[in-house]
Design a protein around this motif. Structure first.
Motif, short mmCIF file in Angstrom:
data_model
loop_
_atom_site.label_atom_id
_atom_site.label_comp_id
_atom_site.label_asym_id
_atom_site.label_seq_id
_atom_site.Cartn_x
_atom_site.Cartn_y
_atom_site.Cartn_z
N HIS A 114 0.06 -9.65 -85.96
CA HIS A 114 -0.61 -8.23 -86.17
C HIS A 114 -0.96 -8.51 -87.65
N GLU A 115 0.28 -8.42 -88.44
CA GLU A 115 0.17 -8.42 -90.06
C GLU A 115 -0.05 -9.83 -90.57
N PRO A 116 -1.09 -9.73 -91.24
CA PRO A 116 -1.66 -11.29 -91.74
C PRO A 116 -0.56 -11.59 -92.94
N GLY A 117 0.11 -10.80 -93.65
CA GLY A 117 1.12 -10.91 -94.55
C GLY A 117 2.58 -11.55 -93.99
N ALA A 118 2.62 -11.54 -92.54
CA ALA A 118 3.85 -11.92 -92.06
C ALA A 118 3.62 -13.35 -91.33
N ARG A 119 2.43 -14.16 -91.61
CA ARG A 119 2.28 -15.19 -91.14
C ARG A 119 2.99 -16.31 -91.98
N LEU A 142 -4.60 -15.84 -86.00
CA LEU A 142 -5.53 -14.48 -85.77
C LEU A 142 -4.57 -13.26 -86.35
N SER A 143 -5.21 -12.44 -87.17
CA SER A 143 -4.56 -11.39 -87.39
C SER A 143 -5.66 -10.01 -87.57
N GLY A 144 -4.91 -8.81 -87.93
CA GLY A 144 -5.70 -7.53 -88.02
C GLY A 144 -5.09 -6.79 -88.96
N HIS A 145 -4.69 -5.32 -88.61
CA HIS A 145 -4.00 -4.46 -89.41
C HIS A 145 -4.59 -3.95 -90.66
N LEU A 146 -5.38 -4.44 -91.27
CA LEU A 146 -6.01 -4.04 -92.56
C LEU A 146 -7.25 -3.31 -92.52
N HIS A 147 -7.87 -3.44 -91.40
CA HIS A 147 -9.22 -2.80 -90.90
C HIS A 147 -10.27 -3.05 -92.20
N GLY A 148 -10.15 -4.29 -92.62
CA GLY A 148 -11.02 -4.83 -93.68
C GLY A 148 -10.83 -3.79 -94.67
N ALA A 192 -6.55 -19.09 -91.16
CA ALA A 192 -6.23 -17.75 -90.56
C ALA A 192 -7.44 -16.98 -90.97
N PHE A 193 -7.39 -16.03 -90.07
CA PHE A 193 -8.62 -15.17 -90.05
C PHE A 193 -8.11 -13.73 -89.71
N ILE A 194 -8.61 -12.81 -90.70
CA ILE A 194 -8.23 -11.41 -90.40
C ILE A 194 -9.35 -10.55 -90.04
#
Length: 309
Positions: free
Chosen positions: A218-223, A232-238, A268-270
């Protein structure tokens, strides 16, 4: 009296204009929050028609929109659908809303996000999580975010309830697991890493394979720089609300907010996500519309933003 009116009239006009502007802006943000765009990722070796969304934040105000998203995904003839966490916004959300995912015709796989565990969602708890991440070991061999479990606000039982609701809707929830899929003759090794802000991320040992490999977290900063073809991540809503300087910050490599990341060796893609964590029932966005990601569509998609990895 006339002199007073002359004095106040410009202020009245300015106030009325401001109220009209705010009303119009608010209406536009609601509109944009329900206007999904499609981003196509073209990647050599990846199976066709993989659909990825994240951050639905289901609530009564966006349930109809999420149902329309399910319809759009079906129209895309997805081979598999991946959902990157944050299915709820708060513990007051009705978990029966998650039945919307049963409307998707393709197999659905998901990981949980911080909202699904109530991690980092209370007041200053979010910034505290970001600070705690500074102590995490994000190396491939020593990966450890267990220190983030030291938070009495985390609700693992609620996370289990969210997972059960999803499983009841036909969603396969991956909690530090992997599964080898065959998508129309092309193998996909899918790895689902549980939520890091809840201290639950513990990447599994994945066997060596020639299959195209995707990690979801979920959190890109935790990859980490896992042995994968794509993370693939999300969390930040752009960013949710676009502002001058956000793209500059990204381009300088200071922080990755959306799209392909500048940091790390593994691609990696957010995603901008499909919902938002607005404190009202309506999703609000400005300059960062909801996003449906399609990897290697077998049929060209009109109007899509195409990226090549």
């Amino acid at each position: 009296m006339k002199d007073r009116l002359k004095t106040y009239t410009p202020h009245i006009y300015a106030t009325v204009f401001g109220l009209v502007l705010l009303t119009g802006m608010g209406g536009y943000m609601v509109y944009e929050g329900q206007s999904a765009e499609i981003t196509v990722i073209e990647m050599e070796g990846a199976p066709n028609d993989i659909v990825f969304i994240a951050d639905p934040h289901l609530k009564s105000g966006n349930l109809a929109f999420m149902s329309s998203v399910a319809e759009e995904i079906n129209a895309l003839n997805a081979s598999v659908v991946l959902i990157g966490g944050d299915f709820v916004t708060s513990d007051e959300d009705d978990l029966s809303y998650q039945n919307v995912w049963a409307e998707i015709d393709a197999p659905v796989y998901a990981v949980l996000g911080n909202h699904d565990y109530k991690a980092g969602v209370h007041g200053l708890n979010g910034p505290a999580k970001m600070l705690a991440m500074q102590e995490a070991d994000l190396s491939v061999d020593g990966y450890d975010v267990s220190m983030l479990q030291d938070d009495p606000l985390i609700d693992l039982a609620y996370g289990a309830d969210v997972a059960a609701a999803l499983e009841g809707a036909g969603v396969r929830v991956m909690q530090n697991e992997y599964e080898l899929l065959n998508l129309d003759g092309t193998e996909l090794m899918l790895v689902g890493v549980d939520d890091a802000w809840a201290g639950r991320a513990d990447p599994p040992e994945v066997p060596e394979t020639d299959a195209f490999t995707i990690y979801m977290i979920h959190e890109p900063g935790a990859r980490a720089d896992w042995d994968a073809d794509l993370i693939l991540s999300g969390h930040l809503h752009g960013g949710q609300f676009s502002a001058p300087g956000l793209e500059v910050i990204k381009d300088l490599g200071i922080v990755d907010i959306q799209g392909f990341c500048n940091q790390g060796e593994t691609p990696a893609f957010i995603t901008r996500g499909i919902g938002s964590s607005s404190m009202i029932e309506q999703d609000l966005r400005f300059g960062t519309p909801p996003e449906i990601v399609v990897i290697n569509p077998s049929v060209p998609i009109d109007g899509a933003d195409v990226m090549r990895a």
